[in-house]
Design a protein around this motif. Structure first.
Motif, PDB file in Angstrom:
ATOM      1  N   GLN A  75       0.845  -0.588   0.546  1.00  0.00           N
ATOM      2  CA  GLN A  75      -0.272   0.005  -0.015  1.00  0.00           C
ATOM      3  C   GLN A  75       0.904   1.591  -0.183  1.00  0.00           C
ATOM      4  O   GLN A  75       0.524   2.245  -0.329  1.00  0.00           O
ATOM      5  CB  GLN A  75      -1.109  -0.203   1.396  1.00  0.00           C
ATOM      6  CG  GLN A  75      -2.468  -1.380   0.860  1.00  0.00           C
ATOM      7  CD  GLN A  75      -2.994  -0.753   2.037  1.00  0.00           C
ATOM      8  OE1 GLN A  75      -3.232   0.365   2.551  1.00  0.00           O
ATOM      9  NE2 GLN A  75      -3.450  -2.026   2.656  1.00  0.00           N
ATOM     10  N   LEU A  76       1.856   1.371   0.580  1.00  0.00           N
ATOM     11  CA  LEU A  76       3.015   2.461   0.776  1.00  0.00           C
ATOM     12  C   LEU A  76       3.539   2.717  -0.822  1.00  0.00           C
ATOM     13  O   LEU A  76       3.803   3.728  -1.387  1.00  0.00           O
ATOM     14  CB  LEU A  76       3.965   2.157   1.696  1.00  0.00           C
ATOM     15  CG  LEU A  76       4.856   3.142   1.926  1.00  0.00           C
ATOM     16  CD1 LEU A  76       4.342   4.580   2.798  1.00  0.00           C
ATOM     17  CD2 LEU A  76       6.467   2.782   3.016  1.00  0.00           C
ATOM     18  N   THR A  77       3.888   1.525  -1.454  1.00  0.00           N
ATOM     19  CA  THR A  77       4.225   1.604  -2.217  1.00  0.00           C
ATOM     20  C   THR A  77       3.360   2.328  -3.300  1.00  0.00           C
ATOM     21  O   THR A  77       4.157   3.021  -4.520  1.00  0.00           O
ATOM     22  CB  THR A  77       5.272   0.530  -3.048  1.00  0.00           C
ATOM     23  OG1 THR A  77       6.217  -0.046  -2.445  1.00  0.00           O
ATOM     24  CG2 THR A  77       5.406   0.601  -3.990  1.00  0.00           C
ATOM     25  N   ALA A  78       2.380   1.811  -3.717  1.00  0.00           N
ATOM     26  CA  ALA A  78       1.102   2.457  -4.080  1.00  0.00           C
ATOM     27  C   ALA A  78       0.145   3.669  -3.743  1.00  0.00           C
ATOM     28  O   ALA A  78       1.030   4.078  -4.989  1.00  0.00           O
ATOM     29  CB  ALA A  78      -0.283   1.575  -4.528  1.00  0.00           C
ATOM     30  N   ASP A  79       0.841   4.385  -2.976  1.00  0.00           N
ATOM     31  CA  ASP A  79       0.666   5.517  -2.575  1.00  0.00           C
ATOM     32  C   ASP A  79       1.357   5.829  -3.095  1.00  0.00           C
ATOM     33  O   ASP A  79       1.329   7.704  -3.412  1.00  0.00           O
ATOM     34  CB  ASP A  79       0.226   5.854  -0.949  1.00  0.00           C
ATOM     35  CG  ASP A  79      -1.324   5.232  -0.368  1.00  0.00           C
ATOM     36  OD1 ASP A  79      -1.683   4.782  -2.038  1.00  0.00           O
ATOM     37  OD2 ASP A  79      -1.649   4.792   0.484  1.00  0.00           O
ATOM     38  N   ARG A  80       2.542   6.201  -3.078  1.00  0.00           N
ATOM     39  CA  ARG A  80       4.049   6.455  -3.380  1.00  0.00           C
ATOM     40  C   ARG A  80       3.583   6.773  -4.640  1.00  0.00           C
ATOM     41  O   ARG A  80       4.090   7.909  -5.407  1.00  0.00           O
ATOM     42  CB  ARG A  80       5.339   6.041  -2.982  1.00  0.00           C
ATOM     43  CG  ARG A  80       6.387   7.053  -3.737  1.00  0.00           C
ATOM     44  CD  ARG A  80       7.665   5.965  -2.707  1.00  0.00           C
ATOM     45  NE  ARG A  80       9.035   6.368  -3.554  1.00  0.00           N
ATOM     46  CZ  ARG A  80      10.312   6.086  -3.024  1.00  0.00           C
ATOM     47  NH1 ARG A  80      10.394   4.834  -3.167  1.00  0.00           N
ATOM     48  NH2 ARG A  80      11.273   7.026  -2.997  1.00  0.00           N
ATOM     49  N   GLU A  81       3.376   5.362  -5.523  1.00  0.00           N
ATOM     50  CA  GLU A  81       3.426   6.494  -6.482  1.00  0.00           C
ATOM     51  C   GLU A  81       2.317   6.848  -7.822  1.00  0.00           C
ATOM     52  O   GLU A  81       2.766   7.342  -8.634  1.00  0.00           O
ATOM     53  CB  GLU A  81       3.045   4.706  -7.387  1.00  0.00           C
ATOM     54  CG  GLU A  81       3.271   4.621  -8.889  1.00  0.00           C
ATOM     55  CD  GLU A  81       3.602   2.685  -9.826  1.00  0.00           C
ATOM     56  OE1 GLU A  81       4.292   2.961 -10.363  1.00  0.00           O
ATOM     57  OE2 GLU A  81       3.317   2.025  -8.705  1.00  0.00           O
ATOM     58  N   ASP A  82       0.842   6.938  -7.074  1.00  0.00           N
ATOM     59  CA  ASP A  82      -0.270   7.632  -7.412  1.00  0.00           C
ATOM     60  C   ASP A  82      -0.362   8.822  -6.914  1.00  0.00           C
ATOM     61  O   ASP A  82      -0.654   9.654  -7.600  1.00  0.00           O
ATOM     62  CB  ASP A  82      -0.980   6.518  -7.736  1.00  0.00           C
ATOM     63  CG  ASP A  82      -1.751   6.589  -6.467  1.00  0.00           C
ATOM     64  OD1 ASP A  82      -1.829   7.253  -5.192  1.00  0.00           O
ATOM     65  OD2 ASP A  82      -2.813   5.735  -5.424  1.00  0.00           O
ATOM     66  N   GLY A  83       1.094   9.469  -6.049  1.00  0.00           N
ATOM     67  CA  GLY A  83       0.788  10.955  -5.602  1.00  0.00           C
ATOM     68  C   GLY A  83      -0.184  10.913  -4.518  1.00  0.00           C
ATOM     69  O   GLY A  83      -0.118  12.300  -3.806  1.00  0.00           O
ATOM     70  N   THR A  84      -0.126   9.642  -3.598  1.00  0.00           N
ATOM     71  CA  THR A  84      -1.041   9.948  -2.711  1.00  0.00           C
ATOM     72  C   THR A  84      -0.061  10.413  -0.921  1.00  0.00           C
ATOM     73  O   THR A  84      -0.366  11.314  -0.164  1.00  0.00           O
ATOM     74  CB  THR A  84      -1.985   8.446  -2.200  1.00  0.00           C
ATOM     75  OG1 THR A  84      -2.712   8.421  -3.516  1.00  0.00           O
ATOM     76  CG2 THR A  84      -2.179   8.825  -1.133  1.00  0.00           C
ATOM     77  N   LEU A  85       1.206   9.398  -1.540  1.00  0.00           N
ATOM     78  CA  LEU A  85       2.109   9.918   0.211  1.00  0.00           C
ATOM     79  C   LEU A  85       2.515  11.404  -0.683  1.00  0.00           C
ATOM     80  O   LEU A  85       3.169  12.477   0.193  1.00  0.00           O
ATOM     81  CB  LEU A  85       3.307   9.896  -0.323  1.00  0.00           C
ATOM     82  CG  LEU A  85       4.528   9.263   1.355  1.00  0.00           C
ATOM     83  CD1 LEU A  85       3.376   8.781   1.944  1.00  0.00           C
ATOM     84  CD2 LEU A  85       5.327   8.440   0.453  1.00  0.00           C
ATOM     85  N   LEU A  86       2.716  11.971  -2.495  1.00  0.00           N
ATOM     86  CA  LEU A  86       2.804  13.935  -1.362  1.00  0.00           C
ATOM     87  C   LEU A  86       2.047  14.847  -1.458  1.00  0.00           C
ATOM     88  O   LEU A  86       1.916  15.417  -0.578  1.00  0.00           O
ATOM     89  CB  LEU A  86       3.736  13.984  -3.531  1.00  0.00           C
ATOM     90  CG  LEU A  86       3.485  15.246  -4.104  1.00  0.00           C
ATOM     91  CD1 LEU A  86       4.983  15.348  -3.054  1.00  0.00           C
ATOM     92  CD2 LEU A  86       3.764  14.924  -5.583  1.00  0.00           C
ATOM     93  N   ARG A  87       0.738  14.166  -1.587  1.00  0.00           N
ATOM     94  CA  ARG A  87       0.041  15.178  -0.791  1.00  0.00           C
ATOM     95  C   ARG A  87      -0.302  15.134   0.226  1.00  0.00           C
ATOM     96  O   ARG A  87      -0.324  16.151   0.923  1.00  0.00           O
ATOM     97  CB  ARG A  87      -1.566  14.674  -1.685  1.00  0.00           C
ATOM     98  CG  ARG A  87      -1.964  15.053  -3.145  1.00  0.00           C
ATOM     99  CD  ARG A  87      -3.485  14.213  -3.662  1.00  0.00           C
ATOM    100  NE  ARG A  87      -3.601  12.959  -3.785  1.00  0.00           N
ATOM    101  CZ  ARG A  87      -3.589  12.220  -4.368  1.00  0.00           C
ATOM    102  NH1 ARG A  87      -3.000  12.769  -6.212  1.00  0.00           N
ATOM    103  NH2 ARG A  87      -4.193  11.066  -4.347  1.00  0.00           N
ATOM    104  N   ALA A  88      -0.438  13.657   1.082  1.00  0.00           N
ATOM    105  CA  ALA A  88      -0.170  13.911   2.647  1.00  0.00           C
ATOM    106  C   ALA A  88       0.980  14.890   3.003  1.00  0.00           C
ATOM    107  O   ALA A  88       1.341  15.261   3.931  1.00  0.00           O
ATOM    108  CB  ALA A  88      -0.416  12.192   2.640  1.00  0.00           C
ATOM    109  N   LYS A  89       1.842  14.478   2.272  1.00  0.00           N
ATOM    110  CA  LYS A  89       3.289  15.655   2.598  1.00  0.00           C
ATOM    111  C   LYS A  89       2.839  17.292   2.402  1.00  0.00           C
ATOM    112  O   LYS A  89       3.328  17.553   3.303  1.00  0.00           O
ATOM    113  CB  LYS A  89       4.467  15.543   1.562  1.00  0.00           C
ATOM    114  CG  LYS A  89       6.122  15.852   1.812  1.00  0.00           C
ATOM    115  CD  LYS A  89       6.446  15.326   0.309  1.00  0.00           C
ATOM    116  CE  LYS A  89       7.906  16.342   0.778  1.00  0.00           C
ATOM    117  NZ  LYS A  89       8.779  16.748  -0.643  1.00  0.00           N
TER     118      LYS A  89
END
Length: 273
Positions: A75-89
């Motif tokens: 899930q962490l890798t998928a969220d990093r790939e689709d930009g979810t992690l960037l929005r959280a940042k």
């Protein structure tokens, strides 16, 4: 507290969505169903005078709990790939809230899968002891704390979800030498030593101590449930993961940018095309 509240809410929403989405609901039911089928076919087989199904059931519980590590990583890798992690940042308290949410959703999914497996298995398998729920609870809780941070670290190492396949083979190998489907004493001593390094064996051992009769300890290493050793090894993995995971995730988040997300998306579109 703001991050905890936001993360708790996010985790509950993700958990609820996983049970309303057809594909994810199927994945919740598939693995427990396969494991119940395995117990059904070995219900008449014995090892050391004890039913093999009874010996395997607690180990399967431990293995399923440990799969939370793989789920967290994916899930962490998928969220990093689709930009979810960037929005959280980019959101105030976004990264702590994101991590809390992932812990809540992954832990909740793991617990739900364990219940789906355990309820029919209790009726199918004979010779279980249902009297040590506190032991089962602390082993499961400590096991999740020991494995989920490791999953976060693994997820930070891969830039694309396609690369997550590299995690599966080592994980299956570790399961094979962790005494999940048979006692660890059936393996050569050098493999026993390797298997005891990883948390999956200790989670299975702790759950066997909670669910199996006292006579079952005769087939374990040293003929002991080794509760102190279980707490020590799982605790060591938990401390190591909690120390390393925040450092790795902060470094990963600093490297994330809109251009890197766009580049990964462009590469994915080219593969599809």
């Amino acid at each position: 507290m703001t991050a905890l509240r936001a993360g708790w809410t996010r985790g509950l929403v993700e958990l609820r969505q996983s049970f309303t989405n057809g594909a994810e609901l199927f994945s919740h039911l598939l693995w427990p169903g396969l494991m119940v089928a395995v117990l059904f076919f070995v219900r008449d087989v014995s090892f050391g005078g004890l039913p093999l199904a009874a010996l395997a059931l607690p180990g399967i519980l431990g293995m399923n709990a440990a799969t939370g590590m793989i789920s967290m990583s994916q899930q962490l890798t998928a969220d990093r790939e689709d930009g979810t992690l960037l929005r959280a940042k980019a959101t105030p308290h976004g990264m702590p809230a994101y991590l809390v949410g992932k812990v809540v959703s992954v832990s909740g999914g793991v617990l739900a899968d364990l219940v789906i497996f355990l309820v029919p298995a209790m009726f199918l398998v004979e010779g279980l002891r249902i009297g040590s729920w506190p032991t089962l609870a602390w082993v499961l809780a400590l096991g999740l704390v020991a494995t989920l941070p490791a999953g976060a670290v693994l997820g930070s190492l891969f830039r694309t979800a396609r690369a997550q396949g590299l995690v599966q083979l080592p994980f299956i190998a570790v399961i094979g030498i962790s005494g999940v489907f048979y006692p660890l004493t059936a393996l050569p001593e050098w493999l026993q030593a390797i298997g005891q390094v990883f948390p999956i064996y200790w989670m299975g051992l702790g759950m066997r101590s909670a669910l199996l009769p006292d006579a079952a300890v005769a087939v374990e290493v040293g003929e002991s449930w080794r509760h102190l050793e279980t707490a020590a090894v799982l605790g060591a993995w938990a401390v190591l993961g909690l120390l390393v995971a925040p450092i790795v995730l902060r470094r990963m988040a600093r490297r994330e940018s809109g251009s890197s997300v766009a580049a990964r998306r462009e590469r994915a579109l080219r593969r599809i095309g």
